[in-house]
Design a protein around this motif. Structure first.
Motif, PDB file in Angstrom:
ATOM      1  N   ASN A 242      49.467   3.837  20.950  1.00 46.73           N
ATOM      2  CA  ASN A 242      48.453   2.879  20.508  1.00 46.73           C
ATOM      3  C   ASN A 242      48.089   1.857  21.592  1.00 46.73           C
ATOM      4  OD1 ASN A 242      48.519   4.062  17.883  1.00 46.73           O
ATOM      5  ND2 ASN A 242      50.347   2.832  17.407  1.00 46.73           N
ATOM      6  N   GLY A 243      48.249   2.253  22.853  1.00 51.50           N
ATOM      7  CA  GLY A 243      47.878   1.385  23.965  1.00 51.50           C
ATOM      8  C   GLY A 243      46.410   1.527  24.320  1.00 51.50           C
ATOM      9  N   LYS A 244      46.062   1.000  25.482  1.00 54.03           N
ATOM     10  CA  LYS A 244      44.666   1.006  25.893  1.00 54.03           C
ATOM     11  C   LYS A 244      44.566   1.257  27.391  1.00 54.03           C
ATOM     12  CE  LYS A 244      40.416  -1.743  25.518  1.00 54.03           C
ATOM     13  NZ  LYS A 244      39.837  -3.033  25.059  1.00 54.03           N
ATOM     14  N   VAL A 245      43.646   2.142  27.775  1.00 58.32           N
ATOM     15  CA  VAL A 245      43.380   2.442  29.188  1.00 58.32           C
ATOM     16  C   VAL A 245      41.886   2.244  29.423  1.00 58.32           C
ATOM     17  CG1 VAL A 245      43.372   4.209  30.978  1.00 58.32           C
ATOM     18  CG2 VAL A 245      45.293   4.050  29.398  1.00 58.32           C
ATOM     19  N   ILE A 246      41.555   1.484  30.454  1.00 57.52           N
ATOM     20  CA  ILE A 246      40.154   1.179  30.768  1.00 57.52           C
ATOM     21  C   ILE A 246      39.796   1.816  32.108  1.00 57.52           C
ATOM     22  CG2 ILE A 246      38.480  -0.653  31.153  1.00 57.52           C
ATOM     23  CD1 ILE A 246      40.255  -2.509  29.523  1.00 57.52           C
ATOM     24  N   LEU A 247      38.781   2.659  32.081  1.00 58.14           N
ATOM     25  CA  LEU A 247      38.251   3.304  33.293  1.00 58.14           C
ATOM     26  C   LEU A 247      36.921   2.653  33.634  1.00 58.14           C
ATOM     27  CD1 LEU A 247      38.141   5.552  35.464  1.00 58.14           C
ATOM     28  CD2 LEU A 247      37.152   7.044  33.714  1.00 58.14           C
ATOM     29  N   VAL A 248      36.825   2.107  34.863  1.00 59.03           N
ATOM     30  CA  VAL A 248      35.627   1.389  35.286  1.00 59.03           C
ATOM     31  C   VAL A 248      35.129   1.981  36.598  1.00 59.03           C
ATOM     32  CG1 VAL A 248      34.633  -0.842  35.916  1.00 59.03           C
ATOM     33  CG2 VAL A 248      36.399  -0.718  34.154  1.00 59.03           C
ATOM     34  N   VAL A 249      33.831   2.256  36.680  1.00 59.95           N
ATOM     35  CA  VAL A 249      33.173   2.669  37.919  1.00 59.95           C
ATOM     36  C   VAL A 249      32.069   1.666  38.199  1.00 59.95           C
ATOM     37  CG1 VAL A 249      31.904   4.472  39.108  1.00 59.95           C
ATOM     38  CG2 VAL A 249      33.698   5.092  37.475  1.00 59.95           C
ATOM     39  N   GLN A 250      32.126   1.009  39.332  1.00 61.67           N
ATOM     40  CA  GLN A 250      31.132  -0.009  39.651  1.00 61.67           C
ATOM     41  C   GLN A 250      31.086  -0.225  41.161  1.00 61.67           C
ATOM     42  OE1 GLN A 250      32.546  -3.506  37.655  1.00 61.67           O
ATOM     43  NE2 GLN A 250      34.209  -3.865  39.100  1.00 61.67           N
ATOM     44  N   ARG A 251      30.178  -1.098  41.580  1.00 59.10           N
ATOM     45  CA  ARG A 251      30.078  -1.454  42.992  1.00 59.10           C
ATOM     46  C   ARG A 251      31.243  -2.360  43.387  1.00 59.10           C
ATOM     47  NH1 ARG A 251      25.461  -0.547  45.934  1.00 59.10           N
ATOM     48  NH2 ARG A 251      23.647   0.211  44.788  1.00 59.10           N
ATOM     49  N   SER A 252      31.670  -2.239  44.632  1.00 60.71           N
ATOM     50  CA  SER A 252      32.710  -3.130  45.155  1.00 60.71           C
ATOM     51  C   SER A 252      32.051  -4.337  45.815  1.00 60.71           C
ATOM     52  CB  SER A 252      33.596  -2.392  46.155  1.00 60.71           C
ATOM     53  OG  SER A 252      32.823  -1.897  47.242  1.00 60.71           O
ATOM     54  N   SER A 253      32.857  -5.322  46.156  1.00 62.36           N
ATOM     55  CA  SER A 253      32.315  -6.558  46.724  1.00 62.36           C
ATOM     56  C   SER A 253      31.685  -6.359  48.090  1.00 62.36           C
ATOM     57  CB  SER A 253      33.433  -7.610  46.829  1.00 62.36           C
ATOM     58  OG  SER A 253      34.500  -7.124  47.632  1.00 62.36           O
TER      59      SER A 253
ATOM     60  N   THR B 176      38.708   2.361  46.283  1.00 56.21           N
ATOM     61  CA  THR B 176      37.425   1.843  46.763  1.00 56.21           C
ATOM     62  C   THR B 176      36.895   2.715  47.888  1.00 56.21           C
ATOM     63  OG1 THR B 176      38.176  -0.399  46.238  1.00 56.21           O
ATOM     64  CG2 THR B 176      36.240  -0.186  47.639  1.00 56.21           C
ATOM     65  N   PHE B 177      35.679   3.178  47.729  1.00 57.58           N
ATOM     66  CA  PHE B 177      35.001   3.946  48.775  1.00 57.58           C
ATOM     67  C   PHE B 177      34.150   2.992  49.605  1.00 57.58           C
ATOM     68  CE2 PHE B 177      35.984   6.928  45.454  1.00 57.58           C
ATOM     69  CZ  PHE B 177      36.413   8.048  46.143  1.00 57.58           C
ATOM     70  N   PRO B 178      34.110   3.171  50.929  1.00 51.02           N
ATOM     71  CA  PRO B 178      33.401   2.213  51.789  1.00 51.02           C
ATOM     72  C   PRO B 178      31.889   2.270  51.611  1.00 51.02           C
ATOM     73  CG  PRO B 178      34.121   4.100  53.071  1.00 51.02           C
ATOM     74  CD  PRO B 178      34.720   4.265  51.699  1.00 51.02           C
ATOM     75  N   ARG B 179      31.241   1.223  52.053  1.00 46.29           N
ATOM     76  CA  ARG B 179      29.791   1.121  51.934  1.00 46.29           C
ATOM     77  C   ARG B 179      29.087   2.223  52.734  1.00 46.29           C
ATOM     78  NH1 ARG B 179      25.494  -1.477  54.557  1.00 46.29           N
ATOM     79  NH2 ARG B 179      23.885  -2.257  53.119  1.00 46.29           N
ATOM     80  N   ALA B 180      29.730   2.669  53.825  1.00 46.05           N
ATOM     81  CA  ALA B 180      29.107   3.686  54.661  1.00 46.05           C
ATOM     82  C   ALA B 180      28.935   5.017  53.930  1.00 46.05           C
ATOM     83  CB  ALA B 180      29.934   3.891  55.935  1.00 46.05           C
TER      84      ALA B 180
END
Length: 508
Positions: free
Chosen positions: A396-407, A481-485
């Motif tokens: 009954n736990g929780k796992v959050i998967l997030v895909v977004q831009r890095s800083s 994190t994948f690089p901006r390049a």
């Protein structure tokens, strides 16, 4: 089973060689000090004596010129016959010393005897010092009272010249300067008078000063040789260490090749029966050939199938890690969508999460462009992160998967759970190959400990970054994190330019 004892034997052998080398060095240093005339090293004695011989040979002509000048000046007060005899005796004694120095320069360094050569040079310098002391005879044949300052100046020049030339051999310095100082000072004192007493005392003080100066120069030269010897020893040790490092590298490369060959062979040998086990277990589990008479057989077939899949995954992980460490993991790069890959991985892991009652949440950023990377490798990264999170998250736990831009303008995949967390002192262990945290081992099913190391290696191949943040009893968050390049909108558009000649030709 034999690799660990072999490594232990190599370590013990290396320690034995180091101990033996250290003992040999200590014995050699002690022998050098016992055979040294200066109390340091016999090799330093040779260098100091070699410098002395070089100085005597190089200074022979200047010294002879000084003697000639002093004899010429003395003829103003002393009969030329006496000055000529004095100059001749000093020149002959100087020639004897120079011949000794040349003989030393031609001698075999392997047969060098410090005590013998020191006695030889001291004897030669004593003869030279006695020849210089004949200056005192000028007072017996000269009647002028103002000869005393001239004698003082002559003996001071003799002391200074000989002290500088013989600076690397203090006994030779004393023997070449003391006779002239004593005889001239005694002659001045015997003549009487305050001026003569003063000049005699100053001559003795000059003797003491120049002998002290020669000893200081000798100590400085000895210190220079000591530093040079330490530098040479350090260079030798570094060279030896380099050879040992090269040898160790060759052994490591051979061991790595053997490991790769072993893994390749074993993977082939293991995958063939594993595929049969997994395939037949699926047939038995699905009851394609008819229902089982005993219901437990279906359960056993399911256990066989899951065990085979686990073993096959472990073999694949070992092969992937081995290829990455050997530099043979080639990326098949293309344009991929990180969002689509993460969504596929979420669908694959959703059934497993539901079986444990875990809420798997998926969040995606807006307008995320595509990436340039290896789809299979990126999929493995996301699957490993989700698998670890689900594995270590309680019921009954929780796992959050997030895909977004890095800083920094790149893209990142974040997987956060509310599992037991990792103690700070165990994070390095968890990130190492086959490493597992102690609390995680107690609260979840066992694994090989290869998931996160493989993720780290894959992210390094993509020039990316992998971060792990965890707090005990509050959960863990991992970020790839994948690089901006590698973000496609970060690349400049390719524009084909045509020169004027091509445009004109097409227009024509």
């Amino acid at each position: 089973m034999t690799s660990q004892p072999a490594v232990t034997d190599d370590v013990r052998s290396q320690m034995g060689r180091d101990g033996k080398r250290s003992a040999q060095k200590t014995v050699l240093d002690a022998r050098q000090r016992l055979t040294s005339s200066s109390g340091t090293r016999a090799s330093f004695d040779f260098e100091l004596m070699h410098d002395y011989a070089e100085s005597r040979v190089a200074g022979a002509l200047p010294m002879a010129a000084i003697v000639a000048i002093l004899a010429t000046v003395a003829t103003l007060w002393v009969p030329p016959l006496f000055t000529a005899l004095w100059a001749g005796s000093v020149t002959m004694a100087l020639l004897i010393v120079v011949l000794m120095a040349q003989r030393f320069r031609k001698s075999d360094p392997a047969r060098f005897n410090a005590a013998e050569w020191t006695a030889t040079f001291v004897a030669g310098e004593l003869v030279l010092g006695i020849a210089w002391s004949l200056l005192a005879l000028f007072t017996l044949v000269a009647s002028q009272e103002n000869l005393a300052p001239v004698m003082f100046a002559m003996v001071l020049v003799a002391i200074a010249a000989n002290a500088i030339v013989t600076r690397t051999q203090p006994p030779a310095t004393l023997m070449s300067t003391l006779p002239a100082t004593l005889t001239v000072s005694a002659g001045l004192v015997m003549q009487g008078g305050v001026l003569n007493y003063t000049l005699g005392g100053v001559a003795i003080c000059g003797e003491i000063f120049f002998v002290y100066l020669a000893r200081q120069l000798h100590a400085s030269e000895l210190e220079t040789l000591t530093h040079q010897g330490e530098k040479d020893a350090l260079i030798s040790e570094l060279e030896e260490a380099r050879h040992m490092s090269d040898e160790a590298r060759r052994h490591a490369e051979q061991a790595n090749i053997a490991k790769s060959q072993f893994l390749a062979t074993m993977s082939h040998e293991l995958r063939t029966p594993l595929n049969a086990i997994i395939g037949f277990s699926e047939v038995l589990q699905s009851e394609l050939l008819g229902p089982h008479q005993v219901p437990q057989y279906k359960e056993y077939a399911g256990d066989i199938h899951s065990s085979g899949q686990h073993l096959l995954n472990l073999i694949n992980e070992l092969l992937d890690l081995s290829r990455i460490e050997a530099g043979k993991y080639d990326l098949n790069e293309e344009v991929v969508s990180l969002v689509d890959i993460a969504a596929d991985c979420r669908r694959m892991m959703e059934l497993r999460a539901k079986s444990k009652g875990i809420d798997l949440v998926f969040s995606v950023g807006d307008n995320l462009p595509k990436l340039w990377g290896d789809e299979r490798a990126i999929r493995q990264v996301v699957l490993n992160l989700l698998s670890n999170a689900i594995k270590f998250t309680p019921q009954n736990g929780k796992v959050i998967l997030v895909v977004q831009r890095s800083s920094d303008g790149g893209q990142m995949v974040s997987v956060k759970d509310n599992g037991p967390g990792i103690p700070e002192d165990e994070i390095e262990t968890v990130l190492s190959s086959f490493g597992q945290g102690s609390l995680a081992q107690k609260t979840a099913e066992q694994g090989a400990g290869l998931g996160l190391p493989i993720v780290q290696k894959i992210m390094e191949l993509h020039q990316g970054r992998f971060d792990l943040f965890s707090k005990l009893r509050f959960g863990t968050e991992v970020i790839a994190t994948f690089p901006r390049a590698r973000v496609m909108d970060a690349l400049a558009p390719v524009v084909e330019k045509k020169n004027r000649l091509e445009i004109y030709s097409q227009a024509g």
